[in-house]
Design a protein around this motif. Structure first.
Motif, PDB file in Angstrom:
ATOM      1  N   SER A 165       0.837  -1.211   0.000  1.00 36.94           N
ATOM      2  CA  SER A 165       0.000   0.000   0.000  1.00 36.94           C
ATOM      3  C   SER A 165       0.868   1.256   0.000  1.00 36.94           C
ATOM      4  O   SER A 165       0.531   2.246  -0.668  1.00 36.94           O
ATOM      5  CB  SER A 165      -0.951  -0.003   1.197  1.00 36.94           C
ATOM      6  OG  SER A 165      -0.227  -0.057   2.418  1.00 36.94           O
ATOM      7  N   GLU A 169       0.969   4.019  -2.971  1.00 35.31           N
ATOM      8  CA  GLU A 169       0.751   5.427  -2.650  1.00 35.31           C
ATOM      9  C   GLU A 169       1.899   6.279  -3.186  1.00 35.31           C
ATOM     10  O   GLU A 169       1.670   7.352  -3.760  1.00 35.31           O
ATOM     11  CB  GLU A 169       0.620   5.613  -1.139  1.00 35.31           C
ATOM     12  CG  GLU A 169       0.315   7.045  -0.728  1.00 35.31           C
ATOM     13  CD  GLU A 169       0.127   7.192   0.763  1.00 35.31           C
ATOM     14  OE1 GLU A 169      -0.099   8.336   1.212  1.00 35.31           O
ATOM     15  OE2 GLU A 169       0.213   6.176   1.487  1.00 35.31           O
ATOM     16  N   ASP A 174      -2.565   4.413  -5.788  1.00 38.20           N
ATOM     17  CA  ASP A 174      -3.496   3.956  -4.765  1.00 38.20           C
ATOM     18  C   ASP A 174      -4.950   4.128  -5.212  1.00 38.20           C
ATOM     19  O   ASP A 174      -5.808   3.309  -4.872  1.00 38.20           O
ATOM     20  CB  ASP A 174      -3.251   4.674  -3.428  1.00 38.20           C
ATOM     21  CG  ASP A 174      -3.040   6.167  -3.574  1.00 38.20           C
ATOM     22  OD1 ASP A 174      -2.532   6.610  -4.615  1.00 38.20           O
ATOM     23  OD2 ASP A 174      -3.364   6.910  -2.635  1.00 38.20           O
ATOM     24  N   ALA A 175      -5.242   5.160  -6.009  1.00 37.40           N
ATOM     25  CA  ALA A 175      -6.607   5.341  -6.510  1.00 37.40           C
ATOM     26  C   ALA A 175      -6.922   4.335  -7.610  1.00 37.40           C
ATOM     27  O   ALA A 175      -8.034   3.808  -7.688  1.00 37.40           O
ATOM     28  CB  ALA A 175      -6.794   6.764  -7.028  1.00 37.40           C
ATOM     29  N   LYS A 178      -7.478   0.906  -5.749  1.00 38.70           N
ATOM     30  CA  LYS A 178      -8.145   1.069  -4.463  1.00 38.70           C
ATOM     31  C   LYS A 178      -8.732  -0.257  -3.984  1.00 38.70           C
ATOM     32  O   LYS A 178      -9.440  -0.942  -4.711  1.00 38.70           O
ATOM     33  CB  LYS A 178      -9.249   2.117  -4.577  1.00 38.70           C
ATOM     34  CG  LYS A 178      -9.895   2.480  -3.250  1.00 38.70           C
ATOM     35  CD  LYS A 178     -10.913   3.587  -3.432  1.00 38.70           C
ATOM     36  CE  LYS A 178     -11.546   3.983  -2.104  1.00 38.70           C
ATOM     37  NZ  LYS A 178     -12.547   5.080  -2.276  1.00 38.70           N
ATOM     38  N   GLY A 179      -8.428  -0.647  -2.749  1.00 40.45           N
ATOM     39  CA  GLY A 179      -8.956  -1.870  -2.166  1.00 40.45           C
ATOM     40  C   GLY A 179      -8.280  -3.139  -2.627  1.00 40.45           C
ATOM     41  O   GLY A 179      -8.706  -4.240  -2.280  1.00 40.45           O
TER      42      GLY A 179
END
Length: 233
Positions: A165, A169, A174-175, A178-179
């Motif tokens: 993560s 980032e 990260d977008a 996401k998840g």
């Protein structure tokens, strides 16, 4: 690998290779951009999430489908005023097993491997071990092979201890993903980093995000398929 080849064909952002979430089109596939007037050859990386959102996802899928499910074909193109013909290799996933609303499934005729091709474009290649995992009610796990890639900039000395993560980032992905860590049950491992060339070596094992209807079909299919007899090929 050049910056161009590690940037997403659709959004232009850097692509960290993540099994089931990204892929690449190597130059030797001779894939054409049929959605462009010049039908240029496509080479590079892509985020599957970007492909699913793309306005040309169906045209992209059609071109990839022709390559993946064929033995190869001749393609003709013009360059510098002259006509040239090349043999575009196929992947040989010629046996159609399933067609649904989310995906299609094909089997290779020469190896125990399967292609799951989403209607929106992304694809997954499965081997016999992954098919067994699905049949046993477990997620199909990627192999966790070591990847080697040039980062767009030097992340500094903390890279060796960074989590996935934190790496995403830092790369501003990260977008895009996401998840991912929760959904993929990702197991990331740092291997090495060569700062002068910004070369990161890492491994990343994930649970492949197969369409639900593919999982349901393959669970049943496992109990009736026959492994390839290589002596008969």
């Amino acid at each position: 690998m050049s910056r161009e080849l590690t940037s997403c064909l659709f959004c232009g952002q850097f692509v960290l290779q993540i099994p089931g979430w990204t892929s690449s089109i190597p130059s030797y596939r001779l894939m054409r951009a049929a959605w462009e007037p010049q039908h240029r050859f496509v080479e590079g990386s892509l985020h599957f999430s970007c492909l699913r959102r793309s306005d040309v996802r169906h045209e992209f899928r059609s071109e990839f489908h022709s390559i993946a499910t064929g033995h190869g074909r001749e393609i003709t193109f013009e360059s510098a005023g002259q006509e040239h013909t090349l043999e575009q290799p196929g992947l040989g996933y010629t046996k159609s097993l399933f067609t649904g609303t989310q995906c299609e499934i094909y089997r290779s005729e020469v190896t125990d491997s399967w292609l799951v091709l989403e209607q929106a474009g992304p694809w997954f290649l499965l081997d016999a071990n992954q098919l067994k995992e699905i049949g046993e009610g477990r997620p199909a796990r990627s192999g966790g092979d070591v990847e080697r890639i040039a980062l767009p900039k030097d992340p500094g000395p903390e890279l060796a201890s960074a989590s996935l993560s934190e790496l995403l980032e830092y790369l501003r992905l990260d977008a895009v993903h996401k998840g991912l860590e929760d959904e993929a049950e990702a197991e990331y491992e740092f291997w090495d980093y060569y700062a002068p060339k910004r070369i990161l070596e890492y491994s990343l094992e994930t649970s492949l995000p197969l369409p639900r209807e593919a999982v349901e079909f393959l669970k049943d299919y496992l109990h009736r398929y026959e492994p390839i007899n290589f002596d008969e090929l």
